[in-house]
Design an enzyme around this catalytic site. Structure first.
Site, PDB file in Angstrom:
ATOM      1  N   LYS A   1     -12.255  -1.986   7.967  1.00 32.00           N
ATOM      2  CA  LYS A   1     -11.575  -2.237   8.828  1.00 32.00           C
ATOM      3  C   LYS A   1     -11.590  -2.956  10.401  1.00 32.00           C
ATOM      4  O   LYS A   1     -12.119  -4.031  10.837  1.00 32.00           O
ATOM      5  CB  LYS A   1     -10.044  -2.521   8.902  1.00 32.00           C
ATOM      6  CG  LYS A   1      -9.359  -1.955   7.508  1.00 32.00           C
ATOM      7  CD  LYS A   1      -9.047  -3.383   6.428  1.00 32.00           C
ATOM      8  CE  LYS A   1      -8.223  -3.035   5.213  1.00 32.00           C
ATOM      9  NZ  LYS A   1      -7.489  -4.472   3.849  1.00 32.00           N
TER      10      LYS A   1
ATOM     11  N   ASP B   1      -1.192   6.705   6.310  1.00 38.92           N
ATOM     12  CA  ASP B   1      -2.519   5.698   6.053  1.00 38.92           C
ATOM     13  C   ASP B   1      -2.739   4.644   6.838  1.00 38.92           C
ATOM     14  O   ASP B   1      -1.802   3.920   7.576  1.00 38.92           O
ATOM     15  CB  ASP B   1      -1.885   5.385   4.490  1.00 38.92           C
ATOM     16  CG  ASP B   1      -3.139   3.677   4.623  1.00 38.92           C
ATOM     17  OD1 ASP B   1      -4.398   3.624   4.949  1.00 38.92           O
ATOM     18  OD2 ASP B   1      -2.866   2.995   3.012  1.00 38.92           O
TER      19      ASP B   1
ATOM     20  N   TRP C   1       0.866  -0.974  -0.032  1.00 42.34           N
ATOM     21  CA  TRP C   1       0.069   0.202   0.162  1.00 42.34           C
ATOM     22  C   TRP C   1       0.858   0.881   0.141  1.00 42.34           C
ATOM     23  O   TRP C   1       0.667   2.210  -0.670  1.00 42.34           O
ATOM     24  CB  TRP C   1      -1.202  -0.216   1.163  1.00 42.34           C
ATOM     25  CG  TRP C   1      -1.414  -1.124   0.939  1.00 42.34           C
ATOM     26  CD1 TRP C   1      -1.844  -1.946   1.805  1.00 42.34           C
ATOM     27  CD2 TRP C   1      -2.850  -1.394   0.297  1.00 42.34           C
ATOM     28  NE1 TRP C   1      -2.581  -3.153   1.850  1.00 42.34           N
ATOM     29  CE2 TRP C   1      -3.095  -2.904   0.674  1.00 42.34           C
ATOM     30  CE3 TRP C   1      -3.179  -0.805  -0.472  1.00 42.34           C
ATOM     31  CZ2 TRP C   1      -4.132  -2.992  -0.473  1.00 42.34           C
ATOM     32  CZ3 TRP C   1      -4.628  -1.186  -1.951  1.00 42.34           C
ATOM     33  CH2 TRP C   1      -4.808  -2.604  -1.439  1.00 42.34           C
TER      34      TRP C   1
END
Length: 361
Positions: free
Chosen positions: A196, A172, A101
């Site tokens: 999540k 992030d 990511w």
């Protein structure tokens, strides 16, 4: 048969939250309408919206000088929005690359301006977090430093965040926000896709220092400017109303569990239980991440060969365990232990792993 959800995202939601949403689905707050049908300009929806902001501020201890935004597009859109807002032709951005990511975030930044790798553990196949305690030798023209707090694919997580002095730090936090306490003031901006720990997919939380936001560029499309959404309180265009409603229910659930500290304690207990099952398996199960970098959210491990891993997944599915297959880019196995995954599920998985090992070792 019980079903235990270890999916990496969209992930498990608290059962009580789902039950409340089910109860209110066709008649929210005596409106005789679903939240899905409410105008985002209505008082009923605005009450949800601003209650969620208030709850998030309280749970994360967000200072008043920080803005809280509810946006769309997931973390992937933030990969682009961050450099669009804060990177100009006279500056560069530094990225700490610790997994897939952060690689994607760096790629987006390079498509907009000058961006470089400050530190990376790609040479170890991302088995650890880069050894960065403080950011040094940063050029005065560095716009910001960016990192990914938890790496879902490789199962690594920052224990402590680096100090950046006056250089803005951006993170992030999609896969570990709300799972532990941290100092919001260490960051100029952080963002997280909800799917999540915060709720369902569809809404992305952005928290940013107001003074930092004032530095954002004015020559970008209106919809991609953070200032647009600040000025309109995340209501510039139709927000993901139902996702925000679910986010608010999840935040209320966290409050009922005892807040961040109680959640963090339980997450630590779950992770220790599962890592103990791996570490005491006589190398039948092998953890991917180095011990000092292990994630409390995503536990990644392998078996001796692919055939054994496939058998494990087949038997686990039959036994009621979902989402244990590792990411396609690295293979192996992965158990995601997000906030809504109960200790009962982890205990059951450890028992299954122990039984499987005894039968196939």
């Amino acid at each position: 048969m019980a079903r235990f959800n270890f999916n990496p995202g969209p992930a498990a939601l608290p059962k009580s939250v789902l039950e409340t949403a089910q109860k209110e689905f066709t008649n929210y707050d005596s409106t005789h309408m679903s939240v899905l049908e409410l105008s985002h300009r209505s008082k009923s929806y605005e009450d949800i919206h601003f209650e969620a902001v208030k709850r998030l501020r309280s749970l994360l201890d967000i200072p008043e000088q920080y803005e809280v935004l509810f946006l769309q597009g997931g973390a992937s859109q933030q990969f682009a929005m961050v450099p669009m807002n804060f990177l100009n032709s006279e500056q560069s951005a530094s990225y700490i690359v610790s997994g897939s990511w952060s690689e994607k975030a760096l790629k987006e930044a390079k498509s907009i301006g000058q961006a470089e790798i400050y530190a990376s553990t790609k040479d170890t196949n991302y088995t650890k977090i880069p050894d960065v305690h403080s950011i040094q030798n940063i050029n005065e023209k560095t716009a910001y430093v960016h990192l990914t707090s938890n790496n879902t694919i490789y199962g690594t997580q920052w224990r402590d965040f680096p100090e950046t002095d006056t250089t803005p730090l951006i993170a992030d936090m999609s896969s570990d926000i709300l799972s532990r306490r941290f100092d919001v003031r260490s960051f100029s901006l952080f963002y997280a896709g909800a799917q999540k720990n915060l709720g369902p997919s569809g809404v992305t939380v952005v928290v940013a220092d107001r003074q930092f936001l004032e530095k954002s560029r004015k020559d970008i499309p209106t919809i991609f400017s953070y200032q647009t959404h600040v000025e309109k309180h995340s209501l510039y265009h139709t927000p993901p109303t139902f996702s925000i409603y679910m986010l608010n229910l999840v935040l209320k659930w966290v409050e009922e569990q005892g807040g961040i500290d109680a959640i963090e304690s339980l997450n630590k207990q779950k992770a220790e239980k599962l890592y103990d099952a791996i570490d005491h398996s006589n190398n039948f199960y092998k953890g991917h991440a180095e011990v000092a970098s292990r994630s409390a959210m995503n536990v990644t491990f392998t078996l001796e060969n692919k055939e054994l891993e496939e058998l494990f997944l087949q038997e686990a599915e039959e036994a009621g365990f979902s989402g244990l297959k590792g990411h396609r880019s690295v293979g192996g196995l992965r158990a995601s232990l997000y906030n809504a995954v109960p200790l009962e599920a982890v205990n059951a998985l450890c028992s299954f792993m122990d039984d499987f090992r005894h039968r196939h070792q």
